[in-house]
Design an enzyme around this catalytic site. Structure first.
Site, mmCIF file in Angstrom:
data_model
loop_
_atom_site.group_PDB
_atom_site.id
_atom_site.type_symbol
_atom_site.label_atom_id
_atom_site.label_comp_id
_atom_site.label_asym_id
_atom_site.label_seq_id
_atom_site.Cartn_x
_atom_site.Cartn_y
_atom_site.Cartn_z
ATOM 1 C CG ASN A 139 -0.428 -0.095 2.505
ATOM 2 O OD1 ASN A 139 0.718 -0.513 2.656
ATOM 3 N ND2 ASN A 139 -1.167 0.304 3.520
ATOM 4 N N GLY A 214 3.298 -5.271 7.424
ATOM 5 C CA GLY A 214 2.282 -6.028 6.700
ATOM 6 C C GLY A 214 1.168 -6.449 7.631
ATOM 7 C CD GLU A 234 6.034 -0.063 12.718
ATOM 8 O OE1 GLU A 234 4.860 0.251 12.943
ATOM 9 O OE2 GLU A 234 6.995 0.345 13.396
ATOM 10 C CB CYS A 268 -1.471 0.494 8.761
ATOM 11 S SG CYS A 268 -0.275 1.816 8.658
HETATM 12 P P1 NAD Z 1 0.880 -8.993 3.780
HETATM 13 O O1 NAD Z 1 1.143 -9.422 5.175
HETATM 14 O O2 NAD Z 1 0.032 -9.868 2.929
HETATM 15 O O3 NAD Z 1 2.261 -8.860 2.979
HETATM 16 C C1 NAD Z 1 3.287 -8.013 3.443
HETATM 17 C C2 NAD Z 1 4.628 -8.517 2.914
HETATM 18 O O4 NAD Z 1 4.929 -9.774 3.525
HETATM 19 C C3 NAD Z 1 4.644 -8.775 1.407
HETATM 20 O O5 NAD Z 1 5.900 -8.401 0.907
HETATM 21 C C4 NAD Z 1 4.471 -10.279 1.322
HETATM 22 O O6 NAD Z 1 4.977 -10.855 0.136
HETATM 23 C C5 NAD Z 1 5.278 -10.725 2.538
HETATM 24 N N1 NAD Z 1 4.966 -12.049 3.061
HETATM 25 C C6 NAD Z 1 3.825 -12.778 2.907
HETATM 26 N N2 NAD Z 1 3.941 -13.947 3.584
HETATM 27 C C7 NAD Z 1 5.156 -13.942 4.181
HETATM 28 C C8 NAD Z 1 5.842 -14.845 5.038
HETATM 29 N N3 NAD Z 1 5.297 -16.005 5.419
HETATM 30 N N4 NAD Z 1 7.065 -14.509 5.494
HETATM 31 C C9 NAD Z 1 7.625 -13.321 5.146
HETATM 32 N N5 NAD Z 1 7.023 -12.432 4.331
HETATM 33 C C10 NAD Z 1 5.806 -12.737 3.851
HETATM 34 O O7 NAD Z 1 0.304 -7.510 3.845
HETATM 35 P P2 NAD Z 1 -0.318 -6.630 2.652
HETATM 36 O O8 NAD Z 1 -1.669 -7.130 2.316
HETATM 37 O O9 NAD Z 1 0.685 -6.458 1.556
HETATM 38 O O10 NAD Z 1 -0.432 -5.200 3.369
HETATM 39 C C11 NAD Z 1 -1.534 -4.799 4.098
HETATM 40 C C12 NAD Z 1 -1.277 -4.916 5.574
HETATM 41 O O11 NAD Z 1 -0.143 -4.170 5.949
HETATM 42 C C13 NAD Z 1 -2.422 -4.352 6.397
HETATM 43 O O12 NAD Z 1 -2.682 -5.192 7.488
HETATM 44 C C14 NAD Z 1 -1.877 -3.010 6.867
HETATM 45 O O13 NAD Z 1 -2.482 -2.504 8.036
HETATM 46 C C15 NAD Z 1 -0.450 -3.353 7.075
HETATM 47 N N6 NAD Z 1 0.354 -2.134 7.096
HETATM 48 C C16 NAD Z 1 0.890 -1.728 8.280
HETATM 49 C C17 NAD Z 1 1.614 -0.544 8.328
HETATM 50 C C18 NAD Z 1 2.242 -0.065 9.614
HETATM 51 O O14 NAD Z 1 3.146 0.758 9.525
HETATM 52 N N7 NAD Z 1 1.813 -0.534 10.773
HETATM 53 C C19 NAD Z 1 1.774 0.218 7.170
HETATM 54 C C20 NAD Z 1 1.189 -0.230 5.992
HETATM 55 C C21 NAD Z 1 0.492 -1.401 5.962
#
Ligand code: NAD
Length: 457
Positions: A139, A214, A234, A268
């Site tokens: 995002n 994520g 995060e 987020c």
């Molecule tokens: P996601 O968890 O699906 O993916 C995030 C990243 O993790 C991607 O690069 C993905 O390929 C990787 N990934 C997936 N499985 C993994 C594993 N088993 N081991 C290591 N890496 C893995 O998240 P998303 O859908 O891309 O993003 C949305 C989420 O991110 C929402 O929950 C949002 O709130 C959160 N987010 C948090 C912040 C913050 O700063 N707190 C900021 C932005 C987004």
């Protein structure tokens, strides 16, 4: 493990790129290269050399502002005006990183402070950890990478970035900018791939710190497997916005809509729950609906578009399902509620049951669920009733109430007369409970990415 990553424009469906994902032996090579460059070059670079690289990257981002914003919009579907904001923020993140690179300090500690007589002194220094793995979501493909790569390089680490497979192109462009800025080869690398690539990288024994942004489910999975290494998480948010009877209702409604619907709610720190005092529920809700009705939904490439598509059709279907479930749980639909492909209409619901999945879980879509309250105890209880605790906003001028909320609401930051989406890149940022562990914000990320080493002499 190798699987190609296919990147499509979420709005047009156009194929943007097919990139070979890295396989396990390539991950081995990348980590070995990172470790080697860290030992030979990275940790011996002067703060000024690191400052120069980071400053130069910030400068290139300024020059390439338009190109980068377009790329973010193409691969993530983010409205172009929001992509410009992201690019400007990423530039600031690298500027702060450059400044902080020159500001990393230790201390001198006398030792003759007990009955043991000694003339020894201790000098401490914050030293880099070595190889850092940075894993980012779809995002904010540029600024969230900046919040990891900037501090990692400022601190003297080597960093391998694993961007989201849904939006990896901006990260690859950032990598080129680092090369042009004179970053030693191998100090910053990008590993393309899906979840398993991130996991293999994170669990590699030579990776000393994993900085992950994520979802909660992925964060939990990593935390369970990671073993003895630093983990910065995060994760998701479910941020509440409280509206008290003395609120400036126009400002509060504008904030609810901006922070709830901006980037189609895929932030987020989006407002994901609105708690409004019963005394002002009616006028506040009417203002929210009238503002939400004016939002322009459509082509994210157009400068006046407010809302683009969600990242995938599946994501939109999930948001739609939760809206229907909330309606079954007793909520009333004021506007929206419909999905077409990956678009979800700006949706405002009232009388939402605080137990509904829509508000208990993080709903990543343009949905504003409104709940009313009469007693502040009840509002605080609802705020704290989910597993999340990222940020919160409150509209009031009652300082005693602000102090109480600050004390009692479980979040990383409380924003007064503003929304939870408030963030400037140098501030500490992060959540409590399931929203995460540790803090980003350049100086704070550098603390996480360094450790104290002592010289006794
Ligand atoms: P996601 O968890 O699906 O993916 C995030 C990243 O993790 C991607 O690069 C993905 O390929 C990787 N990934 C997936 N499985 C993994 C594993 N088993 N081991 C290591 N890496 C893995 O998240 P998303 O859908 O891309 O993003 C949305 C989420 O991110 C929402 O929950 C949002 O709130 C959160 N987010 C948090 C912040 C913050 O700063 N707190 C900021 C932005 C987004």
């Amino acid at each position: 493990m190798r699987t190609d990553v296919v990147v499509e424009n979420p709005y047009t469906g156009e194929l943007l790129a097919t990139i070979p994902g890295v396989n396990s032996s390539q991950i081995e090579e990348m980590v070995a290269r990172a470790e080697d460059v860290f030992r030979r070059v990275g940790r011996n670079m002067t703060p000024y050399e690191r400052y120069e690289i980071l400053f130069s990257v910030a400068d290139k981002i300024r020059t390439l502002r338009e190109q980068l914003a377009k790329l973010i919009t193409e691969e993530s579907g983010k409205p172009i005006k929001d992509s410009f904001i992201e690019v400007d923020r990423a530039r600031q993140t690298f500027l702060f990183s450059a400044e902080e690179a020159r500001n990393i300090r230790g201390e001198s500690i006398p030792c003759d402070v007990t009955e043991v007589r000694t003339d020894k002194t201790v000098m401490t220094r914050r030293v880099p950890l070595g190889v850092v793995a940075a894993i980012t979501p779809f995002n904010f493909p540029l600024n969230l990478a900046a919040h990891k790569v900037g501090p990692a390089i400022a601190a003297g680490n080597a960093v391998i970035l694993k961007p989201s497979s849904l939006a990896p192109l901006t990260a690859l462009r950032l990598h080129e900018l680092f090369a042009e800025a004179g970053c030693p080869e191998g100090l910053f690398q990008v590993a393309i791939g899906r979840g398993p690539v991130g996991e293999a990288l994170a669990l590699h024994k030579k990776v000393r710190l994993v900085s992950f942004t994520g979802s909660v489910s992925t964060g939990q999975r990593l935390a369970a497997a990671i073993g003895v290494k630093r983990l910065l998480l995060e994760l998701g948010g479910n941020d509440p916005l409280l509206i008290m009877p003395d609120a400036d209702l126009e400002e509060a409604a504008k904030t609810a809509v901006d922070h709830g619907m901006g980037s189609s709610g895929q932030r987020c720190t989006a407002v994901k729950r609105v708690l409004v005092h019963k005394d002002v529920e009616e006028p506040f809700t009417a203002l929210v609906v009238s503002l939400a009705e004016t939002l322009r939904v459509g082509d994210p490439g157009k400068p006046d578009t407010d809302l683009g598509p969600l990242i995938t059709v599946e994501a939109a279907i999930e948001v739609e399902r939760r809206i229907h479930q909330a309606l079954e749980d007793g909520a009333r639909l004021l506007i929206g509620g419909k999905r077409k492909g990956s678009f979800v209409d700006p949706t405002v619901l009232t009388e939402v049951n605080p137990e509904s999945e829509l508000v208990q879980q993080e709903t990543f879509g343009p949905v504003l669920p409104i709940m009313s309250f009469t007693d502040i105890e009840e509002a605080i209880q609802i705020c704290n009733s989910t597993d999340f605790g990222l940020q919160a906003g409150v509209f009031t001028n009652n300082i005693a109430l602000v102090k109480r909320l600050f004390n009692e609401i479980d979040v990383g930051a409380l924003i007064v007369n503003g929304g939870p989406g408030f963030r400037i890149e140098h501030l500490p940022f992060g959540g409590t409970k399931m929203s995460g562990i540790g803090r980003e914000g350049v100086k704070y990320a550098i603390e996480e990415m360094t450790e104290t080493k002592s010289l006794v002499f």
